[in-house]
Enzyme design. Structure first.
Site, mmCIF file in Angstrom:
data_model
loop_
_atom_site.group_PDB
_atom_site.id
_atom_site.type_symbol
_atom_site.label_atom_id
_atom_site.label_comp_id
_atom_site.label_asym_id
_atom_site.label_seq_id
_atom_site.Cartn_x
_atom_site.Cartn_y
_atom_site.Cartn_z
ATOM 1 N N HIS A 127 1.351 -0.947 -0.113
ATOM 2 C CA HIS A 127 0.129 0.249 0.081
ATOM 3 C C HIS A 127 1.607 1.278 -0.012
ATOM 4 O O HIS A 127 2.098 1.205 0.674
ATOM 5 C CB HIS A 127 -0.664 0.018 1.344
ATOM 6 N N ASP A 141 2.753 2.125 3.156
ATOM 7 C CA ASP A 141 3.239 1.044 3.875
ATOM 8 C C ASP A 141 4.413 1.167 3.690
ATOM 9 O O ASP A 141 5.687 1.204 4.350
ATOM 10 C CB ASP A 141 3.122 -0.473 2.724
ATOM 11 N N GLU A 156 -10.714 -6.593 -4.368
ATOM 12 C CA GLU A 156 -10.752 -7.544 -2.838
ATOM 13 C C GLU A 156 -11.832 -8.405 -2.706
ATOM 14 O O GLU A 156 -12.420 -7.235 -1.635
ATOM 15 C CB GLU A 156 -9.281 -8.116 -2.722
ATOM 16 N N HIS A 194 -11.033 -13.984 3.659
ATOM 17 C CA HIS A 194 -12.101 -12.902 3.067
ATOM 18 C C HIS A 194 -13.250 -14.604 2.893
ATOM 19 O O HIS A 194 -14.773 -13.893 3.318
ATOM 20 C CB HIS A 194 -11.232 -12.312 2.450
ATOM 21 N N ASP A 232 -4.858 -13.412 -1.985
ATOM 22 C CA ASP A 232 -4.421 -13.363 -1.197
ATOM 23 C C ASP A 232 -3.914 -14.481 -0.207
ATOM 24 O O ASP A 232 -5.534 -14.865 0.360
ATOM 25 C CB ASP A 232 -4.773 -12.620 -0.120
ATOM 26 N N ASP A 285 -10.681 -11.748 11.050
ATOM 27 C CA ASP A 285 -10.116 -11.622 9.964
ATOM 28 C C ASP A 285 -8.328 -12.242 10.884
ATOM 29 O O ASP A 285 -7.780 -11.031 10.938
ATOM 30 C CB ASP A 285 -9.517 -10.816 9.514
ATOM 31 N N ASP A 289 -6.202 -13.587 9.263
ATOM 32 C CA ASP A 289 -4.543 -13.625 8.465
ATOM 33 C C ASP A 289 -3.370 -14.628 9.110
ATOM 34 O O ASP A 289 -2.441 -14.228 9.185
ATOM 35 C CB ASP A 289 -4.424 -11.767 8.717
HETATM 36 C C1 XLS Z 1 -7.699 -6.816 4.490
HETATM 37 C C2 XLS Z 1 -7.190 -6.966 3.309
HETATM 38 C C3 XLS Z 1 -6.258 -5.715 3.029
HETATM 39 C C4 XLS Z 1 -6.137 -5.788 1.329
HETATM 40 C C5 XLS Z 1 -4.747 -4.414 0.288
HETATM 41 O O1 XLS Z 1 -8.280 -6.796 5.464
HETATM 42 O O2 XLS Z 1 -6.434 -8.370 2.795
HETATM 43 O O3 XLS Z 1 -4.653 -5.678 3.468
HETATM 44 O O4 XLS Z 1 -5.771 -6.983 0.579
HETATM 45 O O5 XLS Z 1 -5.847 -3.264 1.076
HETATM 46 CA CA CA Z 2 -5.648 -9.048 1.520
HETATM 47 CA CA CA Z 3 -7.317 -10.455 5.855
#
Ligand code: XLS
Ligand code: CA
Ligand code: CA
Length: 447
Positions: free
Chosen positions: A109, A112, A240, A279, A304, A315, A317
């Site tokens: 991003h 980032d 996304e 997601h 992703d 979420d 991750d």
């Molecule tokens: C957040 C998203 C984000 C996107 C990019 O949940 O996964 O990280 O991948 O903005």
């Molecule tokens: Ca993502």
């Molecule tokens: Ca995520």
């Protein structure tokens, strides 16, 4: 079995060398057991099939903070009071990491890579400075940009959304940010550009005009598409999906919602989807379901790769380690003809309690092995043909006789009724789910 001696920078991860493939018998946590970049599967190397990317945000910006406490991860690139110097150090750390790990791509991003300034122009200048440096690092390491994006969700101004904000002033700021992020993506030769609608949604219908917000969203994406094409962006725009978090309801709920939206607004010629595993499960779907919906629509863009936690609904991750999910995901990808411009981006973070610098490498190593394994098994299953055969035979009544006529659109409802009248009660055919599941397990156990 290490084939390469690492000759790049050793500043930020001095303990770690280039990660090598050592094979299944290896106990080395910092070696690949399945991912051997140059091994050929079908007509491509593993590297070409999987197109792995490291994400900038979780890996180099996240610090383990959660709503109950501050960060637990200390980053040596973040140790001055000057945000631009920190950003430059972070860039060096990132490229050292990518080179040692061997992910050929990265994703970022705008915020980032470069800190937000006190004005639109200062933010643009900050980004421009870092992009020039990133371009240099890309040239010297050969690492490429899978996708760029703009962070349109962290700054408080975006609390009510960006492109779907009820206030045009905020939408204009989002536009400025997307323009700069597209410029950056093109300057870095990015192969895709992502829109994740983080706060594009709402919390209460009592204060929300959903129709206006969705129209504005489409208008905004159209402008971004037009600008991107004008400046020579040849890659793919990606949306996304995510159903919720941070908003209660997000417009890009899941793949089918996004596909309908893209088609409604005639954006499906330029946009595809970026499917995140976590997601998918938040939306009540499986990872492979979301991939399949995209594949069916010809809109599978990128992935992703991560995972959620089945016991809690948010979420998380986490790094993907479920080999069964990877097999089923890769089956859809391979049957769809591969990822094209897209790749497998590890949108994943080490746990707050994982505080050693090597943990970030170990998380990625396991994830890359998981998908390399998934690729191997999926490819064997496809070569064997057993699943395709089962599916084809299940639908064979549509490729002959009246069923074929129906598929071709040459039967009326009256003709359907007449046929049913004469054909009698349909015979029951088993779906054979258990048998197919066992076949997948057998292939996995043999791999
Ligand atoms: C957040 C998203 C984000 C996107 C990019 O949940 O996964 O990280 O991948 O903005
Ligand atoms: Ca993502
Ligand atoms: Ca995520």
């Amino acid at each position: 079995m290490s084939r390469e001696v690492f000759t790049g920078d050793h500043t930020y991860f001095p303990e770690i060398n280039k990660i090598a493939y050592e094979g299944i018998e290896s106990d080395n946590p910092l070696a690949f057991k399945h991912y051997d970049a140059q091994t050929v599967i079908g007509n491509k190397t593993m590297e070409e099939h999987l197109r792995f990317a490291t994400c900038y945000w979780h890996s180099f910006c996240g610090n383990g903070a959660d709503p109950f406490g501050p960060g637990t991860h200390t980053h040596p690139w973040n140790n001055t009071n000057d945000s631009m110097s920190n950003a430059k150090n972070k860039l060096d750390a990132a490229f050292e990491f990518f080179s040692k790990l061997g992910t050929p791509y990265y994703c970022f991003h705008d915020r980032d890579m470069a800190p937000e300034g006190s004005s639109v122009s200062e933010s643009e200048n900050n980004l421009h400075t870092l992009v020039e440096l990133a371009r240099e690092r890309q040239r010297s390491t050969g690492i490429k940009l899978l996708w760029g994006t703009a962070n349109l969700f962290s700054h408080p101004r975006y609390m009510n959304g960006a492109a779907t904000n009820p206030n045009f002033e905020v939408l204009a700021h989002a536009g400025a940010q997307v323009k700069a992020a597209l410029d950056a993506t093109v300057a870095l030769g990015g192969e895709n550009y992502v829109f994740w609608g983080g706060r594009e949604g709402y919390t209460s219908l009592l204060n929300t005009n959903t129709q206006q917000e969705l129209d504005n969203f489409a208008q905004f994406l159209t402008m971004a598409r037009d600008y991107g094409r004008k400046i020579g962006f040849k890659g793919c725009f990606l949306i996304e999906p995510k159903p919720m978090e941070p908003m209660k309801h997000q417009y890009d709920f899941d793949a089918q919602t996004v596909i309908g939206f893209l088609r409604q607004h005639k954006l499906d010629g330029d946009f595809k989807l970026n499917i995140e595993a976590n997601h998918a499960t938040l939306a009540g779907h499986s990872f492979e379901h979301e991939l399949q919906m995209c594949a069916d629509a010809g809109l599978l863009g990128s992935i992703d790769a991560n995972r959620g936690d089945p016991q809690n609904g948010w979420d998380t991750d986490q790094f993907p380690v479920d080999i069964y999910d990877a097999v089923r995901g890769m089956l859809v990808v391979l049957e769809a003809g591969g990822l094209g411009n897209g790749g497998l981006n590890f949108d994943a973070k080490v746990r707050r309690e994982s505080t050693d610098a090597e943990d970030l490498f170990i998380g990625h190593v396991g994830a890359m092995d998981t998908f390399a394994y998934g690729l191997k098994v999926a490819s064997q299953l496809i070569d064997n043909g057993v699943l395709t055969k089962a599916k084809t035979s299940r639908y064979q009544s549509f490729s002959q006789g009246q069923g074929q006529k129906f598929s071709e659109g040459s039967l009326s409802l009256e003709q359907l009724q007449a046929y049913a009248q004469t054909a009698g009660e349909p015979k029951a055919y088993s779906g054979k789910q258990e048998s197919l599941e066992n076949i997948i397990n057998n292939f996995m156990l043999r791999a």
